[in-house]
Design an enzyme around this catalytic site. Structure first.
Site, PDB file in Angstrom:
ATOM      1  N   LYS A   7       0.819  -1.220   0.000  1.00  0.00           N
ATOM      2  CA  LYS A   7       0.000   0.000   0.000  1.00  0.00           C
ATOM      3  C   LYS A   7       0.848   1.264   0.000  1.00  0.00           C
ATOM      4  O   LYS A   7       2.027   1.257   0.336  1.00  0.00           O
ATOM      5  CB  LYS A   7      -1.014  -0.045   1.147  1.00  0.00           C
ATOM      6  CG  LYS A   7      -2.165  -0.989   0.773  1.00  0.00           C
ATOM      7  CD  LYS A   7      -3.316  -0.982   1.720  1.00  0.00           C
ATOM      8  CE  LYS A   7      -4.396  -1.936   1.160  1.00  0.00           C
ATOM      9  NZ  LYS A   7      -5.378  -2.310   2.173  1.00  0.00           N
ATOM     10  N   ARG A  37      -3.450 -10.286   4.527  1.00  0.00           N
ATOM     11  CA  ARG A  37      -3.901 -10.240   3.129  1.00  0.00           C
ATOM     12  C   ARG A  37      -2.762  -9.668   2.295  1.00  0.00           C
ATOM     13  O   ARG A  37      -2.419  -8.498   2.460  1.00  0.00           O
ATOM     14  CB  ARG A  37      -5.160  -9.365   3.039  1.00  0.00           C
ATOM     15  CG  ARG A  37      -5.777  -9.286   1.663  1.00  0.00           C
ATOM     16  CD  ARG A  37      -7.013  -8.392   1.681  1.00  0.00           C
ATOM     17  NE  ARG A  37      -7.603  -8.309   0.370  1.00  0.00           N
ATOM     18  CZ  ARG A  37      -7.186  -7.488  -0.587  1.00  0.00           C
ATOM     19  NH1 ARG A  37      -6.169  -6.684  -0.373  1.00  0.00           N
ATOM     20  NH2 ARG A  37      -7.790  -7.479  -1.764  1.00  0.00           N
TER      21      ARG A  37
HETATM   22  N1  HH2 Z   1      -7.460  -3.814   0.781  1.00  0.00           N
HETATM   23  C1  HH2 Z   1      -7.813  -3.760  -0.523  1.00  0.00           C
HETATM   24  C2  HH2 Z   1      -8.916  -4.475  -0.998  1.00  0.00           C
HETATM   25  N2  HH2 Z   1      -9.650  -5.247  -0.166  1.00  0.00           N
HETATM   26  N3  HH2 Z   1     -10.041  -6.096   2.002  1.00  0.00           N
HETATM   27  C3  HH2 Z   1      -9.714  -6.157   3.297  1.00  0.00           C
HETATM   28  N4  HH2 Z   1     -10.435  -6.895   4.139  1.00  0.00           N
HETATM   29  N5  HH2 Z   1      -8.643  -5.453   3.809  1.00  0.00           N
HETATM   30  C4  HH2 Z   1      -7.869  -4.677   3.024  1.00  0.00           C
HETATM   31  O1  HH2 Z   1      -6.924  -4.044   3.549  1.00  0.00           O
HETATM   32  C5  HH2 Z   1      -8.189  -4.580   1.626  1.00  0.00           C
HETATM   33  C6  HH2 Z   1      -9.302  -5.323   1.155  1.00  0.00           C
HETATM   34  C7  HH2 Z   1      -7.006  -2.924  -1.466  1.00  0.00           C
HETATM   35  O2  HH2 Z   1      -5.940  -3.649  -1.991  1.00  0.00           O
HETATM   36  P1  HH2 Z   1      -5.953  -4.387  -3.417  1.00  0.00           P
HETATM   37  O3  HH2 Z   1      -7.009  -5.445  -3.473  1.00  0.00           O
HETATM   38  O4  HH2 Z   1      -4.596  -4.875  -3.697  1.00  0.00           O
HETATM   39  O5  HH2 Z   1      -6.277  -3.250  -4.459  1.00  0.00           O
HETATM   40  P2  HH2 Z   1      -7.598  -2.784  -5.214  1.00  0.00           P
HETATM   41  O6  HH2 Z   1      -8.608  -2.415  -4.189  1.00  0.00           O
HETATM   42  O7  HH2 Z   1      -7.141  -1.635  -6.039  1.00  0.00           O
HETATM   43  O8  HH2 Z   1      -8.112  -3.925  -6.037  1.00  0.00           O
END
Ligand code: HH2
Length: 286
Positions: free
Chosen positions: A226, A267
């Site tokens: 992040k 995660r």
């Molecule tokens: N972070 C993201 C998405 N979903 N769910 C939970 N429970 N906790 C998190 O910290 C979290 C999440 C964001 O990260 P990422 O999926 O890599 O990116 P994007 O939202 O751009 O798909």
């Protein structure tokens, strides 16, 4: 403390589960566009399972700051073929759907998922809590201030006491879910790193993982790659400011710290490296 996932009860001990991120989106902040085709997505999931992922989180909607809402039918078309295929190939690996919508969650559960990861903590879709209760799936309830479209406006909102505000919010959402019939043993809490928080807020959240872990539910921490890690690396690795792929070592530091603080689920994008770091750490901890 244990988390009961239907048919595959898992008991987080000192060693957190590794949740591998599989974004089947064109626009996620780190891996957007890489796994849009179901074949590529399944191949990536296979890699993560081989690297030791305990659960795979399938995301059909980017929640990055500024992202637009994705309609349910589009999310279903992205996620369901991948879930079906993964369920067939990996009957024992828990699958999680990262969505805020009951319609998407329902289709994913029908296809074989057993965890609903809701970044809105059951606030964005009134129908989701009833679905989770009725289907008996596990649910991740995450703190987020604002919506993905607005949450980082002006660099993110200011908090009086970010840890206190998030703790109260998470407990309130857990009580709400339980009052609607969700079993306590199915609930995971997540302070939501990067969701409507400034760099200093994300640091404070991480610093106090132990506090969230003491709320009485398993805690998920999603710090992987992040932006705040890029900000913390400013003086030592300027590439990391703009390139999420250059945040691996910073992400591992966060994973190690979260493990020490008692997180139950990490995660992450980088499953193999995280697993190695956690494996060494937990053996030293014992
Ligand atoms: N972070 C993201 C998405 N979903 N769910 C939970 N429970 N906790 C998190 O910290 C979290 C999440 C964001 O990260 P990422 O999926 O890599 O990116 P994007 O939202 O751009 O798909």
């Amino acid at each position: 403390m244990s988390l009961s996932i239907p048919n595959r009860s898992l008991h987080p001990g000192r060693k957190p589960w590794i949740m591998g991120i599989l974004n089947v989106t064109p626009d996620s902040f780190s891996d957007g566009g890489r796994y849009v085709s179901p074949d590529d997505a399944v191949a990536r999931a296979e890699e993560m399972v081989a690297e030791g992922a305990d659960v795979i989180d399938i995301g059909p909607e980017s929640t990055r700051p500024g992202a637009a809402d994705v309609p349910a039918d589009v999310q279903i078309a992205r996620a369901v073929p991948v879930i079906r295929e993964l369920r067939a190939r990996f009957p024992r690996v828990p699958l999680s759907i990262d969505t805020r919508l009951a319609e998407v969650a329902g289709a994913a559960l029908d296809a074989g998922a057993e965890v609903v990861n809701d970044t809105s903590a059951l606030r964005d879709d009134d129908g989701l809590v009833a679905l989770v209760a009725e289907r008996g799936c596990a649910a991740v309830l995450m703190h987020r201030r604002g919506t993905p479209a607005t949450m980082q406006a002006g660099g993110g909102p200011a908090y009086e006491d970010v840890v206190e505000v998030i703790s109260e919010f998470l407990l309130e959402r857990a009580r709400f879910a339980e009052s609607r019939g969700v079993q306590r043993s199915r609930i995971v809490l997540d302070p939501g790193i990067g969701f409507g928080k400034r760099v200093e807020d994300n640091v404070a959240v991480l610093r106090h993982v132990e506090r969230f872990a003491s709320l009485g539910y398993p805690v998920l921490i999603g710090a992987s790659r992040k932006r705040f890690i890029g900000a913390l690396l400013e003086e030592v690795n300027e590439v990391a400011a703009t390139d999420p792929g250059a945040r691996l070592f910073g992400s591992l530091a966060c994973a190690a710290w979260a493990t020490l603080g008692g997180a139950s689920i990490l995660r992450v994008h980088d499953v193999g490296p995280t697993r190695e770091a956690v494996s060494v750490l937990t053996q030293v901890m014992q």
